[in-house]
Design a protein around this motif. Sequence first.
Motif, PDB file in Angstrom:
ATOM      1  N   LYS A 155       0.809  -1.294  -0.129  1.00 37.82           N
ATOM      2  CA  LYS A 155      -0.066   0.009   0.067  1.00 37.82           C
ATOM      3  C   LYS A 155       0.791   1.381   0.034  1.00 37.82           C
ATOM      4  CE  LYS A 155      -4.268   1.866   2.307  1.00 37.82           C
ATOM      5  NZ  LYS A 155      -3.879   3.333   2.238  1.00 37.82           N
ATOM      6  N   ASP A 156       0.573   2.131  -0.981  1.00 38.54           N
ATOM      7  CA  ASP A 156       1.144   3.363  -1.135  1.00 38.54           C
ATOM      8  C   ASP A 156       2.787   3.388  -1.111  1.00 38.54           C
ATOM      9  OD1 ASP A 156      -1.069   4.987  -1.188  1.00 38.54           O
ATOM     10  OD2 ASP A 156      -1.046   4.955   1.141  1.00 38.54           O
ATOM     11  N   GLY A 157       3.374   2.169  -1.520  1.00 41.80           N
ATOM     12  CA  GLY A 157       4.735   1.947  -1.700  1.00 41.80           C
ATOM     13  C   GLY A 157       5.499   1.904  -0.044  1.00 41.80           C
ATOM     14  N   GLU A 158       4.719   1.930   1.113  1.00 45.49           N
ATOM     15  CA  GLU A 158       4.949   2.064   2.169  1.00 45.49           C
ATOM     16  C   GLU A 158       4.933   1.132   3.181  1.00 45.49           C
ATOM     17  OE1 GLU A 158       6.621   4.824   3.646  1.00 45.49           O
ATOM     18  OE2 GLU A 158       6.740   6.010   1.821  1.00 45.49           O
ATOM     19  N   GLY A 159       5.065  -0.084   2.631  1.00 48.22           N
ATOM     20  CA  GLY A 159       4.692  -1.606   3.216  1.00 48.22           C
ATOM     21  C   GLY A 159       5.897  -1.839   4.332  1.00 48.22           C
TER      22      GLY A 159
ATOM     23  N   ALA B 175       7.598   0.588   5.777  1.00 47.31           N
ATOM     24  CA  ALA B 175       7.695   1.640   6.725  1.00 47.31           C
ATOM     25  C   ALA B 175       6.337   2.161   7.345  1.00 47.31           C
ATOM     26  CB  ALA B 175       8.266   2.909   6.135  1.00 47.31           C
ATOM     27  N   SER B 176       5.828   3.382   6.859  1.00 48.70           N
ATOM     28  CA  SER B 176       4.655   3.830   7.587  1.00 48.70           C
ATOM     29  C   SER B 176       3.494   2.867   7.696  1.00 48.70           C
ATOM     30  CB  SER B 176       4.405   5.270   7.175  1.00 48.70           C
ATOM     31  OG  SER B 176       4.132   5.331   5.913  1.00 48.70           O
ATOM     32  N   ARG B 177       3.516   2.134   6.571  1.00 49.25           N
ATOM     33  CA  ARG B 177       2.095   1.202   6.326  1.00 49.25           C
ATOM     34  C   ARG B 177       2.548  -0.229   6.451  1.00 49.25           C
ATOM     35  NH1 ARG B 177      -2.405   4.441   5.375  1.00 49.25           N
ATOM     36  NH2 ARG B 177      -1.820   5.948   3.799  1.00 49.25           N
ATOM     37  N   MET B 178       3.463  -0.524   7.479  1.00 48.26           N
ATOM     38  CA  MET B 178       3.937  -1.913   7.648  1.00 48.26           C
ATOM     39  C   MET B 178       2.625  -2.603   8.065  1.00 48.26           C
ATOM     40  SD  MET B 178       6.336  -1.211  10.877  1.00 48.26           S
ATOM     41  CE  MET B 178       5.911  -0.017  12.092  1.00 48.26           C
ATOM     42  N   THR B 179       1.947  -2.260   8.946  1.00 41.95           N
ATOM     43  CA  THR B 179       0.771  -3.239   9.320  1.00 41.95           C
ATOM     44  C   THR B 179      -0.502  -3.215   8.249  1.00 41.95           C
ATOM     45  OG1 THR B 179      -0.348  -1.264  10.217  1.00 41.95           O
ATOM     46  CG2 THR B 179       1.183  -2.367  11.884  1.00 41.95           C
ATOM     47  N   HIS B 180      -0.454  -2.142   7.309  1.00 44.40           N
ATOM     48  CA  HIS B 180      -1.257  -2.448   6.144  1.00 44.40           C
ATOM     49  C   HIS B 180      -0.841  -3.528   5.269  1.00 44.40           C
ATOM     50  CE1 HIS B 180      -2.761   2.100   6.872  1.00 44.40           C
ATOM     51  NE2 HIS B 180      -3.162   1.139   7.841  1.00 44.40           N
TER      52      HIS B 180
ATOM     53  N   MET C 170      -0.024  -5.048  -9.446  1.00 44.93           N
ATOM     54  CA  MET C 170      -1.104  -5.096  -8.576  1.00 44.93           C
ATOM     55  C   MET C 170      -0.812  -4.194  -7.225  1.00 44.93           C
ATOM     56  SD  MET C 170      -2.561  -9.033  -8.378  1.00 44.93           S
ATOM     57  CE  MET C 170      -0.916  -9.638  -8.067  1.00 44.93           C
ATOM     58  N   THR C 171      -1.568  -3.722  -6.512  1.00 44.59           N
ATOM     59  CA  THR C 171      -1.489  -2.985  -5.288  1.00 44.59           C
ATOM     60  C   THR C 171      -2.842  -3.124  -4.255  1.00 44.59           C
ATOM     61  OG1 THR C 171      -0.307  -1.155  -4.059  1.00 44.59           O
ATOM     62  CG2 THR C 171      -1.988  -0.671  -5.734  1.00 44.59           C
ATOM     63  N   VAL C 172      -2.495  -2.875  -3.081  1.00 43.42           N
ATOM     64  CA  VAL C 172      -3.587  -2.541  -2.189  1.00 43.42           C
ATOM     65  C   VAL C 172      -3.905  -1.364  -1.942  1.00 43.42           C
ATOM     66  CG1 VAL C 172      -4.710  -2.980   0.229  1.00 43.42           C
ATOM     67  CG2 VAL C 172      -3.385  -5.026  -1.039  1.00 43.42           C
ATOM     68  N   ASN C 173      -5.031  -0.783  -2.096  1.00 43.25           N
ATOM     69  CA  ASN C 173      -5.565   0.507  -1.567  1.00 43.25           C
ATOM     70  C   ASN C 173      -7.032   0.847  -1.304  1.00 43.25           C
ATOM     71  OD1 ASN C 173      -4.865   3.410  -0.983  1.00 43.25           O
ATOM     72  ND2 ASN C 173      -2.781   2.946  -2.196  1.00 43.25           N
ATOM     73  N   GLN C 174      -7.439   1.909  -1.119  1.00 40.39           N
ATOM     74  CA  GLN C 174      -8.870   2.243  -0.898  1.00 40.39           C
ATOM     75  C   GLN C 174      -9.337   3.154  -1.980  1.00 40.39           C
ATOM     76  OE1 GLN C 174      -7.159   3.430   2.798  1.00 40.39           O
ATOM     77  NE2 GLN C 174      -8.890   2.656   3.905  1.00 40.39           N
ATOM     78  N   ILE C 175     -10.776   2.973  -2.169  1.00 44.61           N
ATOM     79  CA  ILE C 175     -11.363   3.893  -3.377  1.00 44.61           C
ATOM     80  C   ILE C 175     -11.123   5.334  -3.530  1.00 44.61           C
ATOM     81  CG2 ILE C 175     -13.245   1.994  -3.438  1.00 44.61           C
ATOM     82  CD1 ILE C 175     -15.169   4.357  -2.881  1.00 44.61           C
TER      83      ILE C 175
ATOM     84  N   ALA D  31       9.068  -0.986  14.211  1.00 41.85           N
ATOM     85  CA  ALA D  31       9.709  -0.834  13.225  1.00 41.85           C
ATOM     86  C   ALA D  31      11.232  -1.501  13.284  1.00 41.85           C
ATOM     87  CB  ALA D  31      10.029   0.629  13.301  1.00 41.85           C
ATOM     88  N   PRO D  32      12.042  -1.553  14.108  1.00 39.60           N
ATOM     89  CA  PRO D  32      13.401  -2.281  13.999  1.00 39.60           C
ATOM     90  C   PRO D  32      12.905  -3.754  13.749  1.00 39.60           C
ATOM     91  CG  PRO D  32      13.035  -1.622  16.454  1.00 39.60           C
ATOM     92  CD  PRO D  32      11.994  -0.834  15.645  1.00 39.60           C
TER      93      PRO D  32
END
Length: 415
Positions: free
Chosen positions: A194-198, A200-205, A264-269, A387-388
């Motif tokens: 998601k958002d290319g941030e898997g 870092a900031s989107r690790m749980t997503h 493919m990616t994951v995101n919202q509408i 994070a670490p």
Amino acid sequence: MRATLAGITASALTLYAMTSTAFATDLRMTVWTGSEVHLKMLNGIAEGFKAKHPDVNVKFETVPVNDYTQKLTFQVAGGNPPDIAWMMEDAAPAFENANLLMDLGPTLKATEGYDFADFSQPAMGLWQKGDTVYGIPFSTSPFMIYYNKDMFDKAGLDDPLALAAKGDWNMDRFQEVAKKLTAANPGKWGFEFKDGEGYASRMTHALLPPIRAYGGDIWSNHECGFDKPEAVKAVKQLHDMVFKDKSIVPPGEQGDYFSGNSAMTVNQISRASKMAEAGFKWGIAPLPSGPGGESPVIGQAGLVVFAQGKNKDIAAEFIAHMTSKENVAIMAQFFPPARKSVLESDAFINGNKLIPPEMMKNVAAAIANGRVHPAHEKSPQILAAMAPRVDALWKANADVDAAIKGICSAIQPLL
């Protein structure tokens, strides 16, 4: 005499203008979107409020999503909070428990025609305690698979929507098609987080959807779920896709689905607003199912007013205006509603100019059947502790079992 009257009239008009300006109210509202389409829509809603409150101006301030909660926290701690803010679901409990948010209940329930009971009770779970209403969800948005149909066609593969329609869209098929897509499109990837941030900031997503598909969760009932068998299987599959199949954009690389570099990616509408400029055919489909069945994941965001804000009362009135049935229906093209009357309407299914009705039906089904991303009052500390340990996981030679245990060791005391 005429000159004197003219002078008096001019002075009066000047005084009126100065007085009107002096009593004008500027409401600051922070958002994490910079989309011109989104901001045009939001400004249109603000103009509707101004028609009833000519002395109120709403200013939307864009704060980048990756820094949003941190910067919002700094503003509040510095005594300069916005009047209104978008708030992510994982941050809500911390702000609520610190008594930083205004109770919107009295304002909303006193607003003529508001129909507070129209909001889905599950959707209000994070935002209401008893009669106290800390926020109103403006987006109850499931995670969906976005796919590049051109890349699927080039690889000679059924796309995720077609696979889902046949009951053949699961985690095994997801891994298989991601690998084939990468092979058929040299220099590109099958999937991007998601958002290319898997990492870092989107690790749980990045981790939550597959873990849910396997029947697990990242945490639940104050207990870490990463080291449970279901979650371990899901994480190992992702690790294989990154480092063995090389089908997921790896750490340090940018895939950018929206530029056509990942299939493919994951995101919202809400991200559909970016697709108008895409140079390829695309679609959205449900998340792949797994041993745990279909497990839609919902990301949620709410509107809040800060208790220490300077314009609390009028800010609460603006939230009542913004989340009326009429305006929720307008926002529903990008932000799926928590109002039952709007979600169940044909207008929701047919109202998105970018997403066909058959795809929007999957969105509605995911909202009805999904579970919100887990939240916690210590979410910022939990993510910092994770994070670490997550960094240690995303290495080609990582001991995945040890890395996963490390995640739980780090966050369990905080849970």
